[in-house]
Scaffold this motif. Structure first.
Motif, short mmCIF file in Angstrom:
data_model
loop_
_atom_site.label_atom_id
_atom_site.label_comp_id
_atom_site.label_asym_id
_atom_site.label_seq_id
_atom_site.Cartn_x
_atom_site.Cartn_y
_atom_site.Cartn_z
N ASP A 1 -1.61 3.37 -7.07
CA ASP A 1 -1.61 2.38 -5.99
C ASP A 1 -1.41 0.95 -6.47
O ASP A 1 -0.74 0.15 -5.81
N ASP B 1 0.83 -1.20 0.00
CA ASP B 1 0.00 0.00 0.00
C ASP B 1 0.87 1.25 0.00
O ASP B 1 1.96 1.27 0.59
N GLY C 1 -4.90 -1.52 -3.36
CA GLY C 1 -4.32 -0.48 -2.51
C GLY C 1 -5.29 -0.03 -1.43
O GLY C 1 -6.42 0.35 -1.73
#
Length: 361
Positions: free
Chosen positions: A207, A135, A181
């Motif tokens: 992401d 992340d 993400g």
């Protein structure tokens, strides 16, 4: 025995009970996830893992052991691993940050971190850790926070690649999480249903980018219990659009896919409807997960919810609500270590391990 054992369960204490053994023998159970409550010391953990393997030799013994605040075993010789943000900070602010030297040292430190993480766990009989977090640190997510390497997807990718190399040196597979993400959504999926309103193009460019760049390196992926309504109304872990169309076909990922814990609040709502753990697991398998986790249920009413889950998944199989997958089972088995683990006392004297300890931030 079915051709597919997708269920990952937990146990209540530091030893295996008769009930634990019965659950481990269930043909749909393919692994165990350990928590801090399953730990007292290294000798106990090693004995527990040995007992699990005696009951179920092919069981995947897992743990969330990332470093920082998510590290289950921290005493009796286990190294206190840094949060992943410390590696990102070493890249950005370490000596030689302006020349690139700091970035190279950060990658070396990430490899050392992965090696220490994997080697110490494997010395005690643990097969697999759900790490690393991929992340991005957007600054608003408390549940991610310093678990993330950095905000920049390129930095995250290179540091994660280095950490994966260290895990491989220790003979351990890896798991990138939480696809695509969880760093932008502020809500915590343990207690809420996070929503990320950004469009697919933005998610793929930012992401989710590490998953494409690491598609040849990741052994497994864990999707987020986050809804991305511009892509699908279901959380990513229950979405064939995310798992099959995007992760597998578009990004080319070939490894295993785990659900996140199905007891979390983010897994209990699908398209506005409250679902049971069995319904959630069936939905995750139908969407493209290979394995599904239900955690901390052995502590509730002597494990009654866990028993209900095992019975419910068996019934769902018999009713053809989900299909066993030989490919999924092969992906599960591929996560088991293939090289012998180094005993703890030998590891403590190994030059590579000693050198790695000196590289940790």
């Amino acid at each position: 025995m079915t051709p597919h054992a997708p269920l990952i369960i937990d146990i209540a204490g530091t030893t295996l009970t008769k009930t634990d053994k019965q659950r481990l023998r269930h043909p749909l159970v393919g692994g165990v996830i350990l928590f801090g409550r399953n730990w007292s010391d290294r000798q106990q953990l090693t004995k527990l893992c040995r007992k699990i393997k005696k009951v179920r030799p092919d069981a995947l013994i897992c743990v969330d052991h990332e470093g920082g605040r998510v590290q289950r075993f921290k005493t009796d010789g286990f190294t206190h691993l840094p949060p992943m943000r410390a590696l990102g900070e070493l890249w950005l602010t370490g000596e030689g940050a302006d020349t690139g030297a700091a970035a190279l040292r950060a990658c070396n430190a990430a490899t050392a971190t992965g090696y220490v993480l994997g080697a110490e766990l494997r010395a005690c009989g643990v097969d697999f850790s759900f790490a690393p977090v991929l992340d991005l640190d957007h600054g608003g997510s408390g549940v991610i926070g310093d678990r993330a390497f950095a905000r920049d997807a390129r930095m995250v990718t290179l540091l994660a690649q280095a950490l994966l190399h260290g895990l491989r040196q220790a003979g351990m597979a890896n798991c990138g999480k939480h696809f695509p993400g969880h760093g932008y959504a502020v809500a915590d999926s343990h207690v809420d249903v996070p929503v990320d309103e950004r469009p697919l193009a933005t998610l793929l460019a930012d992401d989710a980018a590490p998953y494409g760049w690491l598609s040849a390196s990741l052994s497994s992926v864990m999707p987020a219990h986050v809804i991305y309504p511009q892509v699908d109304n279901r959380p990513a872990g229950f979405s064939a659009r995310w798992l099959q169309d995007i992760l597998r076909r578009e990004l080319g990922f070939q490894g295993a896919v785990f659900s996140d814990d199905l007891s979390m609040a983010g897994a209990r709502q699908i398209e506005g409807r409250t679902v049971s753990p069995t319904e959630a697991a069936v939905a995750a398998l139908q969407a493209g997960c290979d394995m599904v986790l239900l955690c901390n249920q052995s502590l509730v009413d002597d494990g009654a919810p866990l028993e209900a889950w095992l019975d419910g998944m068996t019934e769902a199989l018999l009713k053809h609500q989900w299909r066993p997958s030989t490919a999924s089972e092969q992906r599960r088995l591929a996560l088991l270590p293939t090289m012998p683990a180094q005993p703890w006392d030998d590891l403590m004297c190994e030059p590579r391990y000693i050198h790695a300890l000196g590289l940790l931030p």
